[in-house]
Design an enzyme around this catalytic site. Structure first.
Site, PDB file in Angstrom:
ATOM      1  N   ASP A 194       6.208  -6.430   5.927  1.00  0.00           N
ATOM      2  CA  ASP A 194       7.304  -6.174   4.980  1.00  0.00           C
ATOM      3  C   ASP A 194       8.566  -6.853   5.502  1.00  0.00           C
ATOM      4  O   ASP A 194       9.039  -6.538   6.601  1.00  0.00           O
ATOM      5  CB  ASP A 194       7.507  -4.660   4.858  1.00  0.00           C
ATOM      6  CG  ASP A 194       8.804  -4.288   4.152  1.00  0.00           C
ATOM      7  OD1 ASP A 194       9.271  -5.098   3.325  1.00  0.00           O
ATOM      8  OD2 ASP A 194       9.330  -3.193   4.440  1.00  0.00           O
ATOM      9  N   ASN A 232      11.508  -7.150   3.448  1.00  0.00           N
ATOM     10  CA  ASN A 232      12.734  -6.718   2.751  1.00  0.00           C
ATOM     11  C   ASN A 232      13.012  -5.229   2.912  1.00  0.00           C
ATOM     12  O   ASN A 232      13.913  -4.678   2.267  1.00  0.00           O
ATOM     13  CB  ASN A 232      12.674  -7.091   1.270  1.00  0.00           C
ATOM     14  CG  ASN A 232      11.532  -6.396   0.524  1.00  0.00           C
ATOM     15  OD1 ASN A 232      10.830  -5.565   1.092  1.00  0.00           O
ATOM     16  ND2 ASN A 232      11.355  -6.754  -0.735  1.00  0.00           N
ATOM     17  N   ASP A 257      11.320  -2.436   2.144  1.00  0.00           N
ATOM     18  CA  ASP A 257      10.949  -1.422   1.155  1.00  0.00           C
ATOM     19  C   ASP A 257       9.650  -0.702   1.508  1.00  0.00           C
ATOM     20  O   ASP A 257       9.175   0.128   0.725  1.00  0.00           O
ATOM     21  CB  ASP A 257      10.854  -2.033  -0.243  1.00  0.00           C
ATOM     22  CG  ASP A 257       9.755  -3.089  -0.370  1.00  0.00           C
ATOM     23  OD1 ASP A 257       9.078  -3.382   0.642  1.00  0.00           O
ATOM     24  OD2 ASP A 257       9.575  -3.623  -1.485  1.00  0.00           O
ATOM     25  N   ASP A 314       4.789  -8.180   1.778  1.00  0.00           N
ATOM     26  CA  ASP A 314       5.149  -9.168   0.766  1.00  0.00           C
ATOM     27  C   ASP A 314       4.700 -10.561   1.181  1.00  0.00           C
ATOM     28  O   ASP A 314       4.207 -10.770   2.293  1.00  0.00           O
ATOM     29  CB  ASP A 314       6.655  -9.136   0.503  1.00  0.00           C
ATOM     30  CG  ASP A 314       7.487  -9.101   1.780  1.00  0.00           C
ATOM     31  OD1 ASP A 314       7.275  -9.977   2.635  1.00  0.00           O
ATOM     32  OD2 ASP A 314       8.331  -8.195   1.917  1.00  0.00           O
ATOM     33  N   ASP A 340     -13.919 -10.892  -7.819  1.00  0.00           N
ATOM     34  CA  ASP A 340     -14.083  -9.441  -7.760  1.00  0.00           C
ATOM     35  C   ASP A 340     -15.110  -8.979  -8.791  1.00  0.00           C
ATOM     36  O   ASP A 340     -15.151  -9.484  -9.918  1.00  0.00           O
ATOM     37  CB  ASP A 340     -12.735  -8.776  -8.049  1.00  0.00           C
ATOM     38  CG  ASP A 340     -12.807  -7.266  -8.026  1.00  0.00           C
ATOM     39  OD1 ASP A 340     -13.070  -6.704  -6.953  1.00  0.00           O
ATOM     40  OD2 ASP A 340     -12.597  -6.641  -9.092  1.00  0.00           O
ATOM     41  N   GLU A 380     -18.195 -11.230  -4.973  1.00  0.00           N
ATOM     42  CA  GLU A 380     -18.620  -9.866  -4.673  1.00  0.00           C
ATOM     43  C   GLU A 380     -19.748  -9.533  -5.636  1.00  0.00           C
ATOM     44  O   GLU A 380     -19.514  -9.168  -6.788  1.00  0.00           O
ATOM     45  CB  GLU A 380     -17.450  -8.897  -4.861  1.00  0.00           C
ATOM     46  CG  GLU A 380     -17.820  -7.448  -4.574  1.00  0.00           C
ATOM     47  CD  GLU A 380     -16.743  -6.469  -4.993  1.00  0.00           C
ATOM     48  OE1 GLU A 380     -16.581  -5.438  -4.313  1.00  0.00           O
ATOM     49  OE2 GLU A 380     -16.065  -6.708  -6.018  1.00  0.00           O
TER      50      GLU A 380
END
Length: 541
Positions: free
Chosen positions: A48, A50, A52, A56, A228, A270
């Site tokens: 992270d 930033n 929060d 990211d 997926d 998958e």
């Protein structure tokens, strides 16, 4: 695991003993995906930047040097698209955009460019079996029974077909597959959560739109996709079956044609549940998926690491590797975002975790490392959506309160072992699991036979010892791995192999010269292996 490490280097691309280049192999050839080691990143949990509490894209950019040093040649990103987070990323509201929690489209482009500058390729997660209930397509579809997009999803006046084949897998999403939508009084079909209605792949407009989305990302420099839920695209209502239908394979042929129109792109799927169905998604080896995840190998590897019995590994190789179509390939994994952490599954024992890594990096198949696996991150203890979240705890960069992941409390609690299982501490410990991974990846990158060579099993007569040859036209590697807790003395037959020409063998893992292969010992060549150890040998120059 008592393995000597001789290749401790700090700079990627340096020459190792013997003149081998340990940097990630080149990734411009069409078969680049067979050569590299991939690293799976769950963006929400990597770094992270930033404050929060949510990882990211800029966090991934900042840590590309770490991945380059590790020897990684490819990254698979779990979904980076906008989402309602009903399934933490897989309930997608826009397949063409970037999740604002993770950053901007510019951040993704910077990540791709910076990764490419380090010879690292990027796979996005193509999760197109379904959409979020908040996707504009579904909003339009549910607006009226006469909506132009009504047929983009599966609707029924009463609960429709059942999925007998997926129920038999012990599906964690429950048995119900139909949800009443009050706005039109009909039920819509969902294979997974009710907030994720399935798309109707029998609709040509749906298929064409999805293929256009693929073209858009490929045009932006993405190197391919992890697919997926690839088994679930088309259903057979008459038989109450929801997996592996012929129409699904036809879609993947169309998808492969799109990928082949761009240079050096790749897919990994998958697919479930057993080897015959998995292999079928390779088509003839050139017209469907490039790779599938060999999930049947996971319990076999765990059996070897936990119980010192390699029979399961040998059996899975016979079911999969030995039956691949020409050009077909698979990925070899020991964990991912849907499974408990492998370090927890082997009893939080570093020696057994090292065994898993050694097997993964020497057996045939493209290795995918789940982020933090190289550290020994254990399963967490907090559930946000469902039990799978316990494998999605933040990356452990250092021993600080938030493990260097964020300046704020993370979106999910850290795993319990972050204070001593982190990059900072393990980078300075030559016996750590991280250093074990680093040296294995360097060795694999240095030896083409370990990346794409053929596989020939060797009988040892010992259920704890797996021995085999990996060969290319130029180099043969002899590998023997003792998964047991006791020393093992075995013999292998090398008489009709490439290493039977005489001369010494050099164990490039320990730096020790092995006895010469002679006419007298070629059919019963001796190998002495300490507990949980390996020999990785090549003919000495």
């Amino acid at each position: 695991m008592a393995l000597s490490i001789i290749m401790v280097t700090e700079c990627t691309g340096s020459k190792e003993p013997g003149g081998y280049d340990s940097s990630a192999p080149g990734t411009t050839a069409p078969s680049w995906y067979k050569e590299v080691v991939f690293y799976q990143i769950y963006p929400r949990s990597f770094l992270d930047t930033n404050g929060d509490g949510i990882g990211d894209l800029q966090g991934i950019v900042r840590k590309l040097d770490y991945l380059e040093d590790l020897g990684i040649g490819g990254i698979w990103l779990n979904p980076t698209y906008p989402t309602q987070n009903a399934d933490l990323g897989y309930d997608i509201t826009d397949f063409r955009a970037v999740n604002p929690e993770f950053g901007t489209a510019g951040d993704l482009q910077e990540l791709i460019a910076e990764a490419h500058a380090r010879n690292i390729r990027i796979l996005l997660d193509l999760a197109i079996n379904d959409t979020s209930i908040a996707h504009p397509w579904f909003s339009e579809s549910r607006s009226s029974r006469d909506s132009p997009k009504r047929d983009w999803y599966l609707w029924s006046p009463t609960p429709g077909f059942r999925c007998l084949d997926t129920i038999s897998l012990g599906n964690p999403f429950g048995e119900s597959r139909w949800e009443l939508d009050p706005s039109t009084g009909e039920y819509y079909y969902h294979q997974f959560y009710a907030a994720m209605p399935d798309l109707n792949f029998r609709n040509a407009a749906v298929r064409n739109e999805l293929l256009d989305i693929v073209r858009s990302w490929l045009g932006q420099g993405v190197d391919g996709f992890r697919i997926d839920a690839a088994s679930f695209y088309v259903e057979d209502p008459s038989a109450n079956l929801c997996m592996n239908q012929p129409e699904t394979h036809r879609f993947f042929k169309d998808l492969r044609a799109v990928l082949d129109s761009y240079p050096a792109r790749a897919t990994v799927g998958e697919v479930l549940p057993q080897p015959p169905e998995m292999i079928a998604y390779l088509g003839d080896g050139s017209d469907e998926l490039h790779m599938f995840f060999n999930f049947t190998m996971i319990p076999a590897l765990l059996q070897a690491a936990l119980g010192g019995n390699v029979s399961g590994v040998a059996e899975v190789l016979e079911q999969t590797y030995a039956r691949l179509p020409e050009g077909g390939h698979y990925a070899i994994v020991t964990g991912n975002h849907d499974l408990p952490r492998s370090y927890s599954l082997v009893g939080r024992e570093t020696g057994r975790a090292k065994l898993l890594a050694t097997l993964q990096m020497t057996l045939p198949g493209t290795p995918f490392i789940y982020y933090g696996e190289e550290l020994g991150i254990e399963s967490g203890d907090q559930v946000v959506v469902d039990w799978r979240d316990m494998a999605r705890t933040p990356m452990q960069w250092d021993g600080s309160e938030q493990a260097g992941f964020s300046e704020s409390a993370p979106w999910i609690r850290l795993a319990g072992n972050h204070a001593n299982r982190n990059v900072e501490s393990e980078m300075h410990d030559p016996e750590s699991l991280l250093q074990h991974y680093r040296q294995l990846i360097r060795l694999r990158n240095a030896l083409p036979a370990l990346r794409g060579g053929t596989y020939l099993p060797l009988d040892t007569g010992d259920p704890s010892v797996l021995a085999f040859l990996r060969s290319t036209g130029a180099v043969t590697v002899l590998a023997a791995i003792n998964t047991g807790d006791r020393p093992a003395s075995v013999t292998v037959n090398l008489r009709d192999t490439r290493v039977a020409a005489g001369g010494s063998l050099l164990d490039v893992w320990s730096g020790v010269s092995l006895p010469p292969v002679t006419q007298d010992n070629a059919d019963r060549y001796p190998l002495d292996l300490p507990p949980r150890s390996a020999v990785i040998a090549i003919p000495a120059e």
